[in-house]
Design a protein around this motif. Sequence first.
Motif, PDB file in Angstrom:
ATOM      1  N   MET A  20      32.852  -2.077  63.179  1.00 40.68           N
ATOM      2  CA  MET A  20      32.708  -1.560  61.753  1.00 40.68           C
ATOM      3  C   MET A  20      31.618  -0.612  62.305  1.00 40.68           C
ATOM      4  SD  MET A  20      34.338  -2.738  59.846  1.00 40.68           S
ATOM      5  CE  MET A  20      33.357  -3.124  58.463  1.00 40.68           C
ATOM      6  N   TYR A  23      33.351   2.458  62.184  1.00 40.48           N
ATOM      7  CA  TYR A  23      34.198   2.362  61.613  1.00 40.48           C
ATOM      8  C   TYR A  23      33.587   3.522  59.740  1.00 40.48           C
ATOM      9  CZ  TYR A  23      36.615   1.432  56.650  1.00 40.48           C
ATOM     10  OH  TYR A  23      37.157   1.571  55.198  1.00 40.48           O
ATOM     11  N   ARG A  24      32.359   3.180  59.866  1.00 39.77           N
ATOM     12  CA  ARG A  24      31.201   4.002  59.187  1.00 39.77           C
ATOM     13  C   ARG A  24      31.045   5.390  59.226  1.00 39.77           C
ATOM     14  NH1 ARG A  24      26.986   0.809  59.611  1.00 39.77           N
ATOM     15  NH2 ARG A  24      25.834   1.951  61.345  1.00 39.77           N
ATOM     16  N   HIS A 179      29.346  -2.876  51.265  1.00 44.06           N
ATOM     17  CA  HIS A 179      30.208  -1.547  51.683  1.00 44.06           C
ATOM     18  C   HIS A 179      30.657  -1.130  49.764  1.00 44.06           C
ATOM     19  CE1 HIS A 179      31.792  -0.767  55.502  1.00 44.06           C
ATOM     20  NE2 HIS A 179      30.752  -1.648  55.929  1.00 44.06           N
ATOM     21  N   ASP A 264      34.079  -9.222  59.429  1.00 42.75           N
ATOM     22  CA  ASP A 264      33.933  -8.187  58.831  1.00 42.75           C
ATOM     23  C   ASP A 264      35.653  -7.396  58.383  1.00 42.75           C
ATOM     24  OD1 ASP A 264      34.951  -7.828  61.473  1.00 42.75           O
ATOM     25  OD2 ASP A 264      34.726  -6.292  62.567  1.00 42.75           O
ATOM     26  N   HIS A 268      38.133  -5.012  55.776  1.00 48.78           N
ATOM     27  CA  HIS A 268      39.059  -4.587  56.422  1.00 48.78           C
ATOM     28  C   HIS A 268      39.744  -4.332  54.571  1.00 48.78           C
ATOM     29  CE1 HIS A 268      37.119  -2.839  59.653  1.00 48.78           C
ATOM     30  NE2 HIS A 268      37.190  -3.761  60.364  1.00 48.78           N
TER      31      HIS A 268
END
Length: 280
Positions: A20, A23-24, A179, A264, A268
Motif C-alpha cells: 500500500m 500504491y500511495r 484514502h 488493505d 482496493h
Amino acid sequence: MARRPLTLPEVADQLGVHYMTAYRYVRTGRLPAKRVAGTWQVNPADLDKMRKSARGTGERRPTGVVPARLHLETRLIASDEPGAWDIIEAALGSGMEPEAVLLEIISPTLRSIGELWEQGKLSVADEHRASAVATRLISRLGARFGRRGHKRGTVIVAAPAGEMHSVPIAIAANLLRWHGFGVVELGADTPADALAEAAVGESDLVAVAIGCTSKNSPLAARRAIAAVRQKLPQVPILLGGAAVTTAAQARRLGADMFTGSRADEIVHALEAIVAAKPRA
C-alpha cells in the motif's frame, strides 16, 4: 537491453515497503505508473529516479520495522500502553505515514499475537489484554487519518451480530478515511436491522463492508447482508476477514465482493467500485 516493467508488489519488495505504500507513491504522482489490463506497471528507470531523488533530499525509508513489531508485541502482551505508544510515535517520527504504521507494524503484530494464542503460547487473558491496548492505540492513531475536503462517498464498516472483534473494523475504517472516503464505523456485534437502518440513512453510500473473524460469524453476516439487500438491493456489499476464506464463500453468503483477510484489500475493492461508477 530494456528492463521489463515492474508490478507494484515487485516495487514494494525492492523498496522494502508495504504494497500500500508503493500504491500511495503511484496515487500521489511521486512514482509514475501506467495501468495495463487492470494492473499497475512501473518503468524501472522511474523507480531509479525516485530512489535518487529520495537520497538527494536526505529522505530515509522507514527502518527497524521488524524490531518495532517485536517490541510492540512485548508491550501489548504486558498491557503497557505508554510503552506501546512510544513505539508508534517513534515510527511516525522516523517518517512512516500512519497508514504504513497500521499495515507494517500494528497489523502484523496483532496477527502474530493471534497465532501465539492459537498455538497455546498465550492465554485468553493475554490475548484480551493485548487487544484492549491495541484498540486504544488504533483509536489514538485514528485522528491522523482524517482528510479534509471532498469525500469520495461513504462506506459503512461493521462486524455482524455476535462478532466481538472490533480491531479489524477500526483498522479498515482508518485506512478508508486515509484514502478519502467518509466512514460510518459501527464496530463489533452490529445487529442486522441496525446495519440496514444505517445504510438507508446514508445519501452518498458507496458500499457496505462487513468483517468476520470468529468461526460462527459468517452465518450472522448472511443475515446482515440479507437485511441490507432488502432495503438497498443495488448497494455493493463487501465481505472479508479471517473467517471468510474464499470469494466463493463470500458469494454464497450473499456478498458482491470478497476482500480477504488483510485490511488493505478493502481499499482496493472500494477503488474498483469508485472507478467503475459512471461519471456525473
